[in-house]
Design an enzyme around this catalytic site. Structure first.
Site, mmCIF file in Angstrom:
data_model
loop_
_atom_site.group_PDB
_atom_site.id
_atom_site.type_symbol
_atom_site.label_atom_id
_atom_site.label_comp_id
_atom_site.label_asym_id
_atom_site.label_seq_id
_atom_site.Cartn_x
_atom_site.Cartn_y
_atom_site.Cartn_z
ATOM 1 N N GLU A 114 -25.263 -41.879 15.446
ATOM 2 C CA GLU A 114 -26.342 -42.301 16.364
ATOM 3 C C GLU A 114 -27.198 -41.164 16.924
ATOM 4 O O GLU A 114 -27.424 -41.095 18.133
ATOM 5 C CB GLU A 114 -25.728 -43.117 17.521
ATOM 6 C CG GLU A 114 -24.956 -44.318 17.052
ATOM 7 C CD GLU A 114 -24.301 -45.111 18.188
ATOM 8 O OE1 GLU A 114 -24.399 -44.696 19.346
ATOM 9 O OE2 GLU A 114 -23.681 -46.144 17.903
ATOM 10 N N GLU A 122 -19.788 -51.167 10.451
ATOM 11 C CA GLU A 122 -19.301 -51.795 11.692
ATOM 12 C C GLU A 122 -19.771 -53.243 11.782
ATOM 13 O O GLU A 122 -20.153 -53.723 12.844
ATOM 14 C CB GLU A 122 -19.778 -50.993 12.918
ATOM 15 C CG GLU A 122 -19.449 -49.515 12.830
ATOM 16 C CD GLU A 122 -19.791 -48.706 14.084
ATOM 17 O OE1 GLU A 122 -20.059 -49.308 15.139
ATOM 18 O OE2 GLU A 122 -19.778 -47.467 14.004
HETATM 19 C C1 GLA Z 1 -20.745 -47.799 18.168
HETATM 20 C C2 GLA Z 1 -19.715 -46.810 17.661
HETATM 21 C C3 GLA Z 1 -18.371 -47.452 17.458
HETATM 22 C C4 GLA Z 1 -18.014 -48.376 18.577
HETATM 23 C C5 GLA Z 1 -19.098 -49.381 18.747
HETATM 24 C C6 GLA Z 1 -18.782 -50.378 19.814
HETATM 25 O O1 GLA Z 1 -21.305 -48.577 17.218
HETATM 26 O O2 GLA Z 1 -20.081 -46.193 16.479
HETATM 27 O O3 GLA Z 1 -17.409 -46.442 17.383
HETATM 28 O O4 GLA Z 1 -17.808 -47.655 19.753
HETATM 29 O O5 GLA Z 1 -20.252 -48.687 19.130
HETATM 30 O O6 GLA Z 1 -17.516 -50.370 20.293
#
Ligand code: GLA
Length: 370
Positions: free
Chosen positions: A155, A261
């Site tokens: 990020e 994710e």
């Molecule tokens: C982000 C992070 C993850 C996790 C999510 C939400 O996407 O990359 O590690 O913390 O937030 O829990």
């Protein structure tokens, strides 16, 4: 075909189809396309955990939800929570899982000491780089070849394509990513796949910024193998066309794509992506299904998952892994973000570990096509 029919009939009747007539596991159904992963806690690697059996049956890749992040792993200088990490890697190795490291460098869940000098002011560039190198060196020594892939940076870009202002960029400036990838390359075994990981990569300005950064890193002789698209998506957005455009932009940049994710938000929410600082209060309006998902929404979710996996299947040449952020709805972070205490339904297995209609819909993608 028969299996899918039985599954459908049994699901419509409200039964637990997998117990009666097993359908193919997700990881087997998509074996020719990509790996199927789940984000886990150390607790899930124990047979007593409700998600344990599903994890082994359905998935062939794991990502640690928290335990390798800088804060949870190394909260104070010289203090390392190696026990949970060892449990994680031993589980991955014992079960032949593609075992992911998440994440080396992220502006969240990193303790303040990392960025501070002796007087509590900003660490110098040399100090921060030294700490970053020590972190990777430590992880390489203990888990080096047991880690299949690392999210090297998480990020770093905003949706408008600018580099996020964070303690990393305040101290290292535009060199943050080059320095991070250089350290990873110098400290970790060459067998490890290196990813840049982010959310909202369907924003054209953001994916273009990532593509430009990959070009810059490569021009410096640094290796970037893949981009992790977090895929924290919603029922209606992003559109399949937007997801495909982002994927094609990355393909054109000659990187592989990992969906790292994946989950689908079914509740009303004002923010997209996964900016974890965004918060709202719990109300009846933003927690509309505390006692179960209405069938119409369940069906929408199933169709949404089917459309997404149809796209993934179509582009299996570029995609190496699809990881869900959790195994069952019970362990999803979306029960607590951006509103604490909601009842959410973002995954393919319900709170009791039973397959939701979305699972059958996803399996149908590969049952129908060669
Ligand atoms: C982000 C992070 C993850 C996790 C999510 C939400 O996407 O990359 O590690 O913390 O937030 O829990």
């Amino acid at each position: 075909m028969k299996t899918y029919l039985c599954l459908a009939v049994s699901l419509l009747a409200g039964g637990s189809a997998f117990a009666i007539e097993p359908a193919p596991a997700l990881k087997d159904a998509f074996a020719k396309d990509f790996r199927i992963g789940a984000a886990i806690s150390a607790g899930m690697t124990k047979p007593g955990h409700p998600a344990y059996a599903l994890l082994l049956q359905q998935f062939n890749s794991i990502t640690p939800a928290n335990l390798l992040k800088w804060g949870p792993y190394n909260p104070k200088p010289g203090v390392f929570n190696e026990e949970a990490a060892e449990t994680y890697f031993a589980f991955g190795q014992a079960h032949g899982m593609y075992t992911v490291g998440h994440t080396l460098f992220w502006h969240q869940q990193t303790p303040p000491w990392v960025f501070q000098n002796e007087n509590g002011g900003d660490a110098s560039r040399a100090q921060l780089l030294q700490r970053m190198r020590e972190r990777v060196n430590h992880l390489a020594k203990l888990y080096g070849t047991r880690t299949a892939a690392w999210d090297v940076v998480n990020e770093a870009f905003l949706d408008d394509g600018t580099l996020r202002v964070s303690p990393f960029t305040r101290i290292l400036g535009d060199d943050f990513l080059p320095e991070a990838f250089r350290i990873a390359q110098e400290e970790l075994p060459s067998s490890v796949t290196f990813l840049y990981n982010d959310y909202n990569l369907e924003a054209p300005a953001k994916v273009q910024a990532v593509v430009r950064e990959i070009g810059k890193l490569r021009s410096l002789g640094l290796r970037v193998d893949a981009v992790g698209n977090q895929a924290h998506w919603r029922l209606e957005s992003p559109t399949i066309a937007e997801i495909e455009a982002s994927l094609l932009a990355l393909k054109a940049a000659n990187v592989k794509v990992h969906y790292t994710e994946l989950d689908i938000e079914v509740l009303p929410r004002a923010v997209s992506g996964a900016e974890i600082t965004a918060r709202a209060a719990l109300t009846a309006d933003n927690n509309p299904y505390p006692n179960g998902l209405p069938p119409a929404v369940q069906e929408k979710l199933a169709q949404r998952y089917a459309a997404i996996f149809a796209l993934f299947h179509k582009h299996a040449d570029v995609i190496e892994r699809v990881t869900f952020w959790g195994v069952t709805d019970a362990d999803s972070w979306l029960n607590n973000w951006p509103v604490r205490g909601r009842t959410n339904y973002p995954l393919l297995f319900d709170r009791a570990g039973q397959p939701k209609p979305g699972l059958e819909a996803v399996l149908g993608v590969v049952a129908k096509q060669p």
